[in-house]
Design a protein around this motif. Structure first.
Motif, PDB file in Angstrom:
ATOM      1  N   CYS A  36       4.181 -22.258 -17.752  1.00  0.00           N
ATOM      2  CA  CYS A  36       3.738 -23.560 -16.690  1.00  0.00           C
ATOM      3  C   CYS A  36       2.279 -23.104 -16.082  1.00  0.00           C
ATOM      4  O   CYS A  36       2.153 -22.413 -15.462  1.00  0.00           O
ATOM      5  CB  CYS A  36       4.760 -23.701 -15.790  1.00  0.00           C
ATOM      6  N   PRO A  37       1.467 -23.747 -16.733  1.00  0.00           N
ATOM      7  CA  PRO A  37      -0.142 -23.423 -16.208  1.00  0.00           C
ATOM      8  C   PRO A  37      -0.512 -23.522 -14.774  1.00  0.00           C
ATOM      9  O   PRO A  37      -0.944 -22.951 -14.279  1.00  0.00           O
ATOM     10  CB  PRO A  37      -1.043 -24.329 -17.118  1.00  0.00           C
ATOM     11  N   SER A  38       0.373 -24.531 -14.260  1.00  0.00           N
ATOM     12  CA  SER A  38       0.354 -25.026 -12.892  1.00  0.00           C
ATOM     13  C   SER A  38       0.787 -24.109 -11.957  1.00  0.00           C
ATOM     14  O   SER A  38      -0.124 -23.531 -11.107  1.00  0.00           O
ATOM     15  CB  SER A  38       1.073 -26.279 -12.783  1.00  0.00           C
ATOM     16  N   HIS A  47       4.051 -25.740  -7.360  1.00  0.00           N
ATOM     17  CA  HIS A  47       3.690 -26.133  -8.394  1.00  0.00           C
ATOM     18  C   HIS A  47       4.186 -26.157 -10.033  1.00  0.00           C
ATOM     19  O   HIS A  47       3.728 -26.036 -11.049  1.00  0.00           O
ATOM     20  CB  HIS A  47       2.262 -25.352  -8.756  1.00  0.00           C
ATOM     21  N   CYS A  48       5.356 -25.726  -9.740  1.00  0.00           N
ATOM     22  CA  CYS A  48       6.214 -25.461 -11.090  1.00  0.00           C
ATOM     23  C   CYS A  48       7.126 -26.931 -11.172  1.00  0.00           C
ATOM     24  O   CYS A  48       7.176 -27.735 -10.262  1.00  0.00           O
ATOM     25  CB  CYS A  48       7.087 -24.272 -11.182  1.00  0.00           C
ATOM     26  N   GLY A  49       7.827 -26.972 -12.307  1.00  0.00           N
ATOM     27  CA  GLY A  49       8.690 -27.886 -12.443  1.00  0.00           C
ATOM     28  C   GLY A  49       9.725 -28.131 -11.329  1.00  0.00           C
ATOM     29  O   GLY A  49      10.006 -29.381 -10.626  1.00  0.00           O
ATOM     30  N   ARG A  52       8.512 -29.384  -7.956  1.00  0.00           N
ATOM     31  CA  ARG A  52       8.201 -30.784  -8.041  1.00  0.00           C
ATOM     32  C   ARG A  52       9.418 -31.678  -7.892  1.00  0.00           C
ATOM     33  O   ARG A  52       9.282 -32.741  -7.412  1.00  0.00           O
ATOM     34  CB  ARG A  52       7.220 -31.195  -9.445  1.00  0.00           C
ATOM     35  N   CYS A  77      -0.733 -31.163 -12.521  1.00  0.00           N
ATOM     36  CA  CYS A  77       0.351 -30.617 -13.575  1.00  0.00           C
ATOM     37  C   CYS A  77      -0.107 -31.408 -14.777  1.00  0.00           C
ATOM     38  O   CYS A  77      -0.842 -32.522 -14.845  1.00  0.00           O
ATOM     39  CB  CYS A  77       1.698 -31.640 -13.139  1.00  0.00           C
ATOM     40  N   GLN A  78       0.131 -30.473 -16.085  1.00  0.00           N
ATOM     41  CA  GLN A  78      -0.906 -30.899 -17.125  1.00  0.00           C
ATOM     42  C   GLN A  78       0.190 -31.848 -17.972  1.00  0.00           C
ATOM     43  O   GLN A  78      -0.086 -32.099 -18.855  1.00  0.00           O
ATOM     44  CB  GLN A  78      -0.702 -29.389 -18.034  1.00  0.00           C
ATOM     45  N   MET A  79       1.487 -32.132 -17.392  1.00  0.00           N
ATOM     46  CA  MET A  79       2.372 -33.107 -18.087  1.00  0.00           C
ATOM     47  C   MET A  79       2.663 -32.639 -19.436  1.00  0.00           C
ATOM     48  O   MET A  79       2.778 -33.181 -20.487  1.00  0.00           O
ATOM     49  CB  MET A  79       1.643 -34.606 -18.166  1.00  0.00           C
ATOM     50  N   CYS A  80       2.765 -31.468 -19.607  1.00  0.00           N
ATOM     51  CA  CYS A  80       2.758 -30.664 -20.730  1.00  0.00           C
ATOM     52  C   CYS A  80       4.446 -30.692 -21.213  1.00  0.00           C
ATOM     53  O   CYS A  80       5.014 -30.109 -22.270  1.00  0.00           O
ATOM     54  CB  CYS A  80       2.395 -29.083 -20.779  1.00  0.00           C
ATOM     55  N   SER A  81       5.386 -30.670 -20.154  1.00  0.00           N
ATOM     56  CA  SER A  81       6.758 -30.785 -20.389  1.00  0.00           C
ATOM     57  C   SER A  81       7.427 -29.464 -20.862  1.00  0.00           C
ATOM     58  O   SER A  81       8.570 -29.211 -21.343  1.00  0.00           O
ATOM     59  CB  SER A  81       7.075 -31.780 -21.512  1.00  0.00           C
ATOM     60  N   ALA A  82       6.740 -28.339 -20.703  1.00  0.00           N
ATOM     61  CA  ALA A  82       7.255 -27.012 -21.197  1.00  0.00           C
ATOM     62  C   ALA A  82       8.482 -26.687 -19.980  1.00  0.00           C
ATOM     63  O   ALA A  82       9.586 -26.330 -20.337  1.00  0.00           O
ATOM     64  CB  ALA A  82       6.181 -25.736 -20.768  1.00  0.00           C
ATOM     65  N   CYS A  83       8.320 -27.070 -18.653  1.00  0.00           N
ATOM     66  CA  CYS A  83       9.479 -26.721 -17.801  1.00  0.00           C
ATOM     67  C   CYS A  83      10.480 -27.547 -18.206  1.00  0.00           C
ATOM     68  O   CYS A  83      11.652 -26.853 -17.988  1.00  0.00           O
ATOM     69  CB  CYS A  83       9.048 -27.353 -16.266  1.00  0.00           C
ATOM     70  N   ILE A  99       9.272 -36.006 -13.007  1.00  0.00           N
ATOM     71  CA  ILE A  99       7.732 -35.701 -12.710  1.00  0.00           C
ATOM     72  C   ILE A  99       7.069 -36.673 -13.217  1.00  0.00           C
ATOM     73  O   ILE A  99       6.107 -37.309 -12.510  1.00  0.00           O
ATOM     74  CB  ILE A  99       7.233 -34.506 -13.414  1.00  0.00           C
TER      75      ILE A  99
HETATM   76  S1  SF4 Z   1       4.773 -30.308 -17.050  1.00  0.00           S
HETATM   77 FE1  SF4 Z   1       6.035 -28.691 -16.057  1.00  0.00          FE
HETATM   78  S2  SF4 Z   1       5.390 -26.742 -17.215  1.00  0.00           S
HETATM   79 FE2  SF4 Z   1       3.805 -28.362 -17.559  1.00  0.00          FE
HETATM   80  S3  SF4 Z   1       2.344 -28.059 -15.795  1.00  0.00           S
HETATM   81 FE3  SF4 Z   1       3.737 -29.618 -15.175  1.00  0.00          FE
HETATM   82  S4  SF4 Z   1       5.148 -28.469 -13.999  1.00  0.00           S
HETATM   83 FE4  SF4 Z   1       4.094 -27.002 -15.221  1.00  0.00          FE
END
Ligand code: SF4
Ligand code: SF4
Length: 424
Positions: A36-38, A47-49, A52, A77-83, A99
């Motif tokens: 999670c870059p955030s 700042h993590c999933g 949030r 949040c990069q909305m990358c969905s890794a979390c 999110i």
């Molecule tokens: S989508 Fe999830 S993993 Fe990606 S930046 Fe946002 S909180 Fe972190």
């Protein structure tokens, strides 16, 4: 679905922090263990999933209101969905959809931050999200010998996307893709100045006013023109056409393909031959929108049966999105078939890939943080001995190149299309 529909998901979060790291059994050291870059950049649980989810619960329960720091936390949040995929290894929680819906609530409550308001204004006025003029949209293809789908019939529609249309540094990717598809005998056309933003960025920013209608109108126009397939080089457009439109209820029979899928098919059918040596050691960056986010989901409506000491039962059964059905094989097949090229993998790949930094509106709202995220990926690529990083999205390519300015790292950055052109 709205934010309050995810109350139970928020309440299920046990703050275990699994959403911050790649799976524990794959961690080889502190470096490149984060996903999670955030939270890696801001080093605070909100700042993590999971953080949030906690924040969303406080918001719907009126225990927290809008402040500038709260909104920064939402939009960093990069909305990358890794979390989401990491949490689902141990829990049945819809982190990413929550999110997303928190952003929708913020937008509906008039809380979009200034840079995102300006993105939406540009979209409504000029039909793109990068600040260009509508009239200039087709310039990237001005001298190409290519059909216009609204004038000449073509089976395949090539969607260039806002970035490739307006950023001259990326024109070569769109032009190269078109030429490769034509070389493979594909009956292809473009929409020129009539192409319109896919609306994926607006959706991610939480702005949904009239989104389904304008997107649906464009799809109907394509179908009326006799198009059967949409192809794009942009991973964000791909995810939007393939996954978001379904969740917005837009019905269509159109096949949606990323150019890497189509070119992999043409190479296998020997309609395109990779014959020239490309003596390079390369690694591949999985764009989030082409990887874990490209796995479709269906809104689940049903009943959760909960009993003490028993797993939660979903009636009807629910299929959870694990991110494993993304477009992972086609780009790797292509790279492995280029003569003279050595392909090496990074530590965080496929559904556990680290974001390039350009997602979720972060690139415009927090450019330093976006570049910090990209540089971490570039360092990871260098650490496995790669001379070049290849990606399959112009957005990733641009942020990687931009982040290298002023840094000592000299890793080359390629779009897959450019490398294929070299190999023919
Ligand atoms: S989508 Fe999830 S993993 Fe990606 S930046 Fe946002 S909180 Fe972190
Ligand atoms: S979101 Fe999931 S992985 Fe993250 S802290 Fe909550 S339960 Fe754990």
């Amino acid at each position: 679905m709205k934010l309050t529909d995810f109350r139970h998901d928020m309440e299920l979060c046990n703050r275990c922090s699994m959403c911050k790291f790649i799976p524990l059994d794959q961690i080889k050291g502190l470096e490149y263990s984060g996903v999670c870059p955030s939270v890696a950049r801001y080093n605070f649980h909100s700042h993590c999933g999971g953080g949030r989810l906690n924040m969303a619960l406080a918001l719907i329960d009126n225990r927290a209101g809008y402040t500038s720091e709260m909104l920064n936390t939402v939009y960093r949040c990069q909305m990358c969905s890794a979390c989401d995929v990491l949490c689902k290894l141990g829990n049945e929680i819809e982190v990413f959809q929550t999110i997303q819906q928190m952003r929708v609530k913020c937008a509906e409550d008039g809380q979009l931050i200034a840079s995102h308001k300006s993105t939406i204004k540009g979209l409504l006025k000029e039909g793109n999200m990068v600040g260009g003029k509508r009239i200039n949209r087709g310039h990237w293809a001005a001298d190409l010998d290519i059909k216009n789908i609204f004038k000449d019939k073509a089976v395949v529609y090539f969607h260039a996307g806002c970035r490739c249309c307006y950023d001259e540094g990326l024109w070569s990717v769109a032009r190269g893709a078109v030429k490769l598809l034509q070389r493979g005998g594909v009956d292809i056309g473009i929409a020129g100045a009539e192409e319109s933003c896919c609306r994926g960025r607006a959706y991610e920013l939480g702005y949904q006013n009239g989104l389904g209608k304008s997107a649906g109108d464009f799809i109907n126009r394509l179908q009326s023109a006799g198009v059967g397939t949409i192809v794009t080089t942009c991973a964000e457009c791909y995810y939007t056409f393939k996954v978001v439109y379904k969740s917005l209820g837009i019905k269509s029979d159109l096949e949606v393909l990323h150019v890497s899928e189509y070119l992999d098919r043409l190479i296998k059918e020997r309609k395109i031959k990779l014959s020239q040596k490309v003596p390079l050691v390369v690694t591949y960056h999985d764009p989030c929108n082409l990887g874990r986010k490209a796995e479709s989901w269906k809104d689940w409506k049903g009943r959760k049966v909960m009993e003490i000491d028993k797993p939660i039962l979903h009636e009807p059964p629910k299929q959870f999105r694990m991110g494993i059905k993304g477009v992972y094989a086609p780009p790797r097949n292509i790279l492995n078939n280029i003569p003279g090229l050595k392909f090496v993998e990074m530590k965080r790949i496929k559904e556990y890939a680290w974001c390039c930094g350009a997602g979720g509106g972060v690139e415009t709202a927090y450019p330093d943080y976006a570049k910090w995220t990209a540089l971490d990926r570039i360092k990871e690529a260098s650490s496995v001995g790669a001379e070049a990083i290849v990606t399959a999205c112009p957005g990733c390519q641009k942020i990687f190149k931009d982040s290298q300015k002023g840094s000592k790292n000299t890793l080359e950055v390629f779009d897959l299309v450019t490398l294929i052109e070299r190999a023919i």
